[in-house]
Scaffold this motif. Sequence first.
Motif: not given
Length: 116
Positions: A33-45, A53-54, A67-75
């Motif tokens: 699994r891969m994921a994106w998180y974000r953390q703004a100043q003064g806030k929790q992630r 992978n499926r 927003f759209t998350i996608s897998g790349g052609n590269a591993k």
Amino acid sequence: QVQVAESGGGLVQAGGSLRLSCAASGSILGFARMAWYRQAQGKQRELVATITNRGTINYGDSAKGRFTISGGNAKDMVYLQMNSLTPEDTAVYYCNALFPLSGEYWGQGTQVTVSS
């Protein structure tokens, strides 16, 4: 040694778009699994989006419809396409990668700044 690296952050005006990239290297096995998180100043992630992978995808409330998350052609590579950005999207965006056997890894983060 697994390494995770983000790229693509920067300064954009409100209403604009950015595409973040995350590349993981050093694992013999592909990511679970891969994921994106974000953390703004003064806030929790907070979770932005995940992809397995499926190809199972989930979004945090702040990302749905924009927003759209996608897998790349590269591993072990994923992208985060961010549209209709607002100043509230300003944060450091982190990539998180989970690999079988070797565990979970974080990148150093990439700054996204949205000006009004």
